[in-house]
Design an enzyme around this catalytic site. Structure first.
Site, PDB file in Angstrom:
ATOM      1  N   GLY A  10       0.816  -1.204   0.000  1.00 26.59           N
ATOM      2  CA  GLY A  10       0.000   0.000   0.000  1.00 26.59           C
ATOM      3  C   GLY A  10       0.852   1.257   0.000  1.00 26.59           C
ATOM      4  O   GLY A  10       2.079   1.218   0.194  1.00 26.59           O
ATOM      5  N   ALA A  60      -5.652  -2.271   5.035  1.00 24.66           N
ATOM      6  CA  ALA A  60      -7.044  -1.804   5.026  1.00 24.66           C
ATOM      7  C   ALA A  60      -7.728  -2.198   3.731  1.00 24.66           C
ATOM      8  O   ALA A  60      -7.094  -2.373   2.693  1.00 24.66           O
ATOM      9  CB  ALA A  60      -7.109  -0.286   5.194  1.00 24.66           C
ATOM     10  N   TYR A  61      -9.047  -2.334   3.844  1.00 25.66           N
ATOM     11  CA  TYR A  61      -9.904  -2.432   2.658  1.00 25.66           C
ATOM     12  C   TYR A  61     -10.282  -0.990   2.322  1.00 25.66           C
ATOM     13  O   TYR A  61     -10.982  -0.334   3.101  1.00 25.66           O
ATOM     14  CB  TYR A  61     -11.140  -3.265   2.991  1.00 25.66           C
ATOM     15  N   ASP A 102     -10.809  10.276   7.368  1.00 28.02           N
ATOM     16  CA  ASP A 102     -11.809  11.339   7.510  1.00 28.02           C
ATOM     17  C   ASP A 102     -13.221  10.835   7.209  1.00 28.02           C
ATOM     18  O   ASP A 102     -14.203  11.484   7.582  1.00 28.02           O
ATOM     19  CB  ASP A 102     -11.458  12.512   6.589  1.00 28.02           C
ATOM     20  N   TYR A 125     -17.479   1.890   4.097  1.00 30.30           N
ATOM     21  CA  TYR A 125     -16.052   2.059   4.335  1.00 30.30           C
ATOM     22  C   TYR A 125     -15.802   2.853   5.618  1.00 30.30           C
ATOM     23  O   TYR A 125     -15.048   2.418   6.504  1.00 30.30           O
ATOM     24  CB  TYR A 125     -15.392   2.759   3.145  1.00 30.30           C
ATOM     25  N   TRP A 150      -7.127  11.722   1.905  1.00 30.31           N
ATOM     26  CA  TRP A 150      -6.690  12.064   0.550  1.00 30.31           C
ATOM     27  C   TRP A 150      -5.220  11.682   0.331  1.00 30.31           C
ATOM     28  O   TRP A 150      -4.416  12.457  -0.183  1.00 30.31           O
ATOM     29  CB  TRP A 150      -6.892  13.553   0.269  1.00 30.31           C
TER      30      TRP A 150
END
Length: 304
Positions: A10, A60-61, A102, A125, A150
């Site tokens: 990732g 993470a998904y 966020d 999510y 972001w």
């Protein structure tokens, strides 16, 4: 210090693999099948092999829209998995850093969210990530939850790479201008985590070093404003860029609703840990250099 990172390919995990060794830390970054956060035995085997001093959960998904049709998988990774990894860390007396988002907020507050604001995620999510926060904090009192937003880097998929790809395919790009947040460069976030980990490793249960913190880039922006900065940087690097048109969220429907104003207040991490939000406008050129080449370079590359 030995650091176990859940996740390997990732955006953040990749940057942590580059950044942490510069401070002399030994980093083990694992993902499935070596470390499957949904499998308790896999977690225990990875812990035994790595013998870390601190654990970072960057697994993470993150498929926000697909999560609406795959809630069980999203919760298995982001909530149940986070809880099991935190519990395994607690059993070894280890501090735990849980990455969050966020998207735990509805984005209706009209001002940047503090850490003690009540989460109200709009989609699966965000709900799964909030559940992961709670699971980690409950199972390991030496947990730091770090909410960000972001994220972008040279690795994987992200908004910067999407804009550069579309710029090579279209004469005009339409980007929503009524959603606010803050771009965060993954290498800036990795730098911050590198500063956090030694304190977490030394801090006892109950220390103010633990708890929920926000850290994004600064200043806040809209997706349209961020896109404009990306295209301006691409033009400075010899790219022909398309027109940029501002649209509303209603004109760009998605399966998962987005928080319209997901700005995060990052004052607490500055106050407690001395870490300030990095200015993404200064960091973006570094990312564009990696993806395209330096400004003014006639041999600019295209890796987006």
């Amino acid at each position: 210090m030995r650091v176990l990172v859940a996740g390997r390919t990732g955006q953040l995990a990749t940057e942590l693999l580059h950044r942490l060794p510069r401070d002399g830390h030994a980093v083990t970054a694992l993902e499935a099948p070596e470390l499957d956060v949904t499998d308790r035995e896999s977690i225990l085997r990875a812990m035994e092999a790595a013998r870390p001093d601190v654990v970072v959960n960057a697994a993470a998904y993150t498929a926000v829209d697909r999560a609406e049709s795959q809630p069980d998988l999203a919760f298995a990774v982001n909530a149940i998995g986070a809880g099991m990894l935190a519990a395994a860390s607690a059993a070894r007396g280890l501090p735990f850093l849980q990455l969050s988002t966020d998207y735990v907020f509805a984005g209706q507050g009209g001002a940047p969210y503090d850490e003690d604001a009540e989460p109200a995620p709009l989609g699966v999510y965000g709900a799964s990530k909030f559940a992961g926060e709670r699971a980690a904090l409950v199972t390991n009192p030496r947990t730091l939850v770090l909410r960000t937003a972001w994220l972008c880097s040279p690795h994987g998929g992200n908004f910067v790479k999407t804009m550069l790809r579309l710029a090579g395919e279209r004469d005009e790009i339409a980007v929503v201008a009524d959603q606010q947040g803050a771009p965060t460069l993954a290498d800036d976030l990795a730098d911050a985590i590198a500063r956090l980990l030694p304190r977490l490793a030394a801090a006892p249960e109950g220390d103010p070093a633990f708890g929920v913190f926000h850290l994004t880039g600064a200043p806040h922006a809209t997706w349209h404003g961020f896109a404009a900065a990306i295209l301006e940087g691409a033009a400075a690097r010899g790219r022909t860029v398309p027109r940029l048109r501002a649209i509303t969220t209603a004109e760009y429907p998605t399966p998962a609703p987005r928080p319209p104003d997901a700005r995060l207040n990052c004052d607490r991490i500055l106050r407690v840990h001395g870490i300030a939000a990095a200015d993404w406008r200064h960091s973006l050129p570094r990312l564009l250099d990696a993806l395209i080449g330096p400004a003014g370079n006639p041999n600019a590359k295209d890796t987006a």
